[in-house]
Design a protein around this motif. Sequence first.
Motif, PDB file in Angstrom:
ATOM      1  N   ARG A 265       6.617  71.587  30.123  1.00 16.48           N
ATOM      2  CA  ARG A 265       6.179  70.296  29.586  1.00 16.48           C
ATOM      3  C   ARG A 265       5.626  69.414  30.707  1.00 16.48           C
ATOM      4  O   ARG A 265       4.613  68.755  30.554  1.00 16.48           O
ATOM      5  CB  ARG A 265       7.374  69.606  28.907  1.00 16.48           C
ATOM      6  N   ASP A 266       6.284  69.403  31.822  1.00 13.16           N
ATOM      7  CA  ASP A 266       5.799  68.663  33.001  1.00 13.16           C
ATOM      8  C   ASP A 266       6.147  69.517  34.211  1.00 13.16           C
ATOM      9  O   ASP A 266       7.163  69.324  34.862  1.00 13.16           O
ATOM     10  CB  ASP A 266       6.476  67.290  33.058  1.00 13.16           C
ATOM     11  N   TYR A 267       5.295  70.496  34.484  1.00 10.54           N
ATOM     12  CA  TYR A 267       5.608  71.548  35.452  1.00 10.54           C
ATOM     13  C   TYR A 267       4.467  71.697  36.453  1.00 10.54           C
ATOM     14  O   TYR A 267       3.305  71.601  36.086  1.00 10.54           O
ATOM     15  CB  TYR A 267       5.801  72.868  34.703  1.00 10.54           C
TER      16      TYR A 267
ATOM     17  N   SER B  48       5.376  55.018  32.108  1.00 14.27           N
ATOM     18  CA  SER B  48       5.783  56.422  32.112  1.00 14.27           C
ATOM     19  C   SER B  48       5.934  56.950  33.535  1.00 14.27           C
ATOM     20  O   SER B  48       6.974  57.496  33.906  1.00 14.27           O
ATOM     21  CB  SER B  48       4.748  57.259  31.346  1.00 14.27           C
ATOM     22  N   ASP B  49       4.898  56.787  34.346  1.00 20.39           N
ATOM     23  CA  ASP B  49       4.923  57.336  35.711  1.00 20.39           C
ATOM     24  C   ASP B  49       6.008  56.668  36.574  1.00 20.39           C
ATOM     25  O   ASP B  49       6.589  57.309  37.437  1.00 20.39           O
ATOM     26  CB  ASP B  49       3.558  57.171  36.388  1.00 20.39           C
ATOM     27  N   THR B  50       6.256  55.382  36.350  1.00 15.97           N
ATOM     28  CA  THR B  50       7.259  54.697  37.174  1.00 15.97           C
ATOM     29  C   THR B  50       8.636  54.708  36.513  1.00 15.97           C
ATOM     30  O   THR B  50       9.582  54.109  37.040  1.00 15.97           O
ATOM     31  CB  THR B  50       6.886  53.212  37.428  1.00 15.97           C
TER      32      THR B  50
ATOM     33  N   PRO C  81      -1.460  68.234  31.140  1.00 18.70           N
ATOM     34  CA  PRO C  81      -1.713  66.791  31.172  1.00 18.70           C
ATOM     35  C   PRO C  81      -0.500  65.942  30.781  1.00 18.70           C
ATOM     36  O   PRO C  81       0.203  66.279  29.828  1.00 18.70           O
ATOM     37  CB  PRO C  81      -2.854  66.598  30.152  1.00 18.70           C
ATOM     38  N   ASP C  82      -0.264  64.899  31.567  1.00 16.66           N
ATOM     39  CA  ASP C  82       0.762  63.916  31.217  1.00 16.66           C
ATOM     40  C   ASP C  82       0.051  62.647  30.737  1.00 16.66           C
ATOM     41  O   ASP C  82      -1.185  62.603  30.680  1.00 16.66           O
ATOM     42  CB  ASP C  82       1.705  63.643  32.404  1.00 16.66           C
ATOM     43  N   THR C  83       0.808  61.626  30.418  1.00 21.75           N
ATOM     44  CA  THR C  83       0.209  60.420  29.847  1.00 21.75           C
ATOM     45  C   THR C  83      -0.768  59.773  30.821  1.00 21.75           C
ATOM     46  O   THR C  83      -1.853  59.337  30.429  1.00 21.75           O
ATOM     47  CB  THR C  83       1.315  59.433  29.428  1.00 21.75           C
TER      48      THR C  83
HETATM   49 MG    MG Z   1       4.187  62.226  35.915  1.00 18.10          MG
END
Ligand code: MG
Length: 307
Positions: free
Chosen positions: A200-202, A145-147, A11-13
């Motif tokens: 971490r973000d994979y 975060s996403d942008t 999960p990300d933010t």
């Molecule tokens: Mg993301």
Amino acid sequence: MTVYVTGHKNPDTDSVTAAIAYAELLKANGQDAIASMQGAMNPETETVLKRFDMAAPEIMTDAAGKTVALVDHSDLNQAPDNINADNVVAIVDHHKIGDVTTNNPIFCCVKPVGCTGTVLKQLYDTEGVAVDPKVAGLMLSAILSDTVNFKSPTCTDEDKKAVAELKEIASVTDTDELFMDMLKAKSSVDGVPAKDLLNRDYKDFDMNGNKVGCGQLELATLDQVAAIRDDLYKAMEEQKAAGGHHTILLMLTDVVKEGTDLVVLSDDPSLVEGAFDGKLEGNSMWVDGMMSRKKQTVPNMQKAFGC
Ligand code: MG
Ligand code: MG
Ligand code: MG
């Protein structure tokens, strides 16, 4: 009937906050809903929830027998285990349509914008539901975060509009400060095992029958990882050996310089070089302007694989 709202694996933010925000919207409409996530929060998300004084969603990794709403994804391999297509009642997302197939019509809202938080803000508006100030803070953080603070090519005018409206509701005056606060938490690598940093973000992707993994570390400067590059590469080697990947990429993204040092471990390194029109120096290459896995790295790799 209780609806479990959940974001994707790792999960990300956006995944975590969208689960909270959509569960709140369902509840405002009289639905019984529980926000959930498929694993522990990353440091950025922890910082955001703390800042806006919100509790973490419950962890839910097995959807057997549960009614589920998916946010920030619609791919089965990113959804909870044992998910039953009959029990998916809603999808709210901003990625390409995945492979979740349902037997009945469901609520589905997917838009080509930078963040699920933006789609959700529009849903709140459409349904005439006021956004709780704390929840607005979460959605605002997710969009930043996403942008990547509006720098990502995935960012649209709709995301900027949502941020302008959400910051008022959340009483946030300085979104740059909020973004740097998140970036500091997110990019901290101190004491974190290389394997955890890689994951971490994979995400794993199937490209014409080839398994391709891609992780991304967003950094304030590449100096942050200078001392642990060998460890990161070793973690990639272990993951590739265990997973049978054709290629594993690790995007070391310098958010300030707006580019990525792409670390490459591949059965065919020249294919990756061709995908980005670059030349590996050692096991990595600098790709100027590369910020987005979704919009840049993955499509270029898919093209190289003839997808
Ligand atoms: Mg993301
Ligand atoms: Mg996400
Ligand atoms: Mg997202």
